[in-house]
Write an enzyme that holds these catalytic residues in place. Sequence first.
Site, short mmCIF file in Angstrom:
data_model
loop_
_atom_site.label_atom_id
_atom_site.label_comp_id
_atom_site.label_asym_id
_atom_site.label_seq_id
_atom_site.Cartn_x
_atom_site.Cartn_y
_atom_site.Cartn_z
N THR A 142 0.86 -1.28 -0.07
CA THR A 142 -0.03 -0.10 0.03
C THR A 142 0.98 1.22 0.09
O THR A 142 1.89 1.36 0.54
CB THR A 142 -1.17 -0.09 1.24
OG1 THR A 142 -1.88 -1.12 1.25
CG2 THR A 142 -1.58 1.31 1.27
N GLY A 190 -2.26 7.00 -1.90
CA GLY A 190 -2.74 7.41 -3.25
C GLY A 190 -3.03 6.20 -4.13
O GLY A 190 -3.45 6.22 -5.16
N GLY A 226 -5.03 -15.40 -0.64
CA GLY A 226 -4.61 -16.40 0.87
C GLY A 226 -4.93 -15.42 2.00
O GLY A 226 -5.43 -15.65 2.99
N GLU A 247 -6.37 -5.87 3.09
CA GLU A 247 -6.24 -6.95 2.48
C GLU A 247 -7.40 -6.65 1.22
O GLU A 247 -8.01 -7.37 0.57
CB GLU A 247 -6.62 -8.40 2.95
CG GLU A 247 -5.95 -8.50 4.02
CD GLU A 247 -4.47 -8.99 4.11
OE1 GLU A 247 -4.16 -8.67 2.63
OE2 GLU A 247 -3.83 -9.45 4.71
#
Length: 381
Positions: A125, A128, A239, A362
């Site tokens: 991550t 933006g 996963g 996630e």
Amino acid sequence: MHFALDEEQIAVRDMARAFAAEKIAPHALRWDEEKHFPVDVMRQAAALGMGGIYIRDDVGGSGLTRLDAALIFEALATGCPTVSAFISIHNMASWMIDTFGTEAQRQAYRPKVGAMDLIASFCLTERGAGWHAAALRTRAVRDGDDYVLNGQKQFISGAGATDILVAMVRTGADGPGGISTLVIDAKTPGVSFGANERKMGWNAQPTRAVIFENARVPVANRLGEEGIGFKIAMAGLDGGRLNIAACSLGGAQSALDKTLAYTKERKAFGKRLDEFQALQFRIADMAIELEAARTFVWRAAAALDRKDADATMLCAMAKRFGTDVGFEVANQALQLHGGYGYLSEYGIEKIVRDLRVHQILEGTNEIMRLIVSRKLIEGAR
């Protein structure tokens, strides 16, 4: 279709549940309050095979299935969802090295990672570029036998307290095809970390920005060829989404168990709370929703183990459903505790705070819906 666990799966689940009850649950409230990252306890879990659950056993992994992993993470989360979730993240990063690394990389990293002598963070991550991971901008420029990294990752679990960073960086043009994966020593010159974020929950693991300023990383630390990093990230997230759903189930199950004990002891209007039919119905609905979500997670895990064509969609479905149900069950448990549920000493409000973020990380649950809808629309053409 089989809806019963075999003896080995039951043993694995019970082992993890016993570990959670003995080593995690008694300390969870203190760890949350003190923002303590329990590395020593996680290494004890790794000694039982939980540092490399679905990693091949030739390099110290347990060689278990995704369904086994779901059982383990649910069980660990009954002690503390935050600790269980971090062990899940570590396993995801470890799996990437095991699956996409060269034999030399596997031998160099995997035994120590499996034992959690080296603890791993997953760095995808960016500010933006959260849900739109293909737009990440952290740049790795080739300079001889090294890449020179510049950029910043955001919301990285364990950052500043872990040993290696499995990072997605841009080595090529814009878009998913320009992303590669590097394994980075966290002590590399030019790697630094932001302040530990002040968060609503998940306080037993640090969350920081990871900052790269002319950090030199050997090309030999790249997993696979240049340009397959986005593929690696997405495969890992299938996963990871199952794992975080399983963590939600474990936290919610703990909240339900606490509620059953509380309503048995607490009285109102001369009766125990569990004697009121309205509350009996609410408890029943909590258990029904939780079991439905558990069944869904198991189905998606089995599909991922088989590498079914619809596994990615099922994982997204299970993540959306499991994390929504987990939070709602925990929230209902708090309501059934009344004012006591709002007090930290009962442990319910911590579970609610911890599980709330599972609907975001996630891939947000809105993005899970987007993944599902796209798969369905493509299949209808």
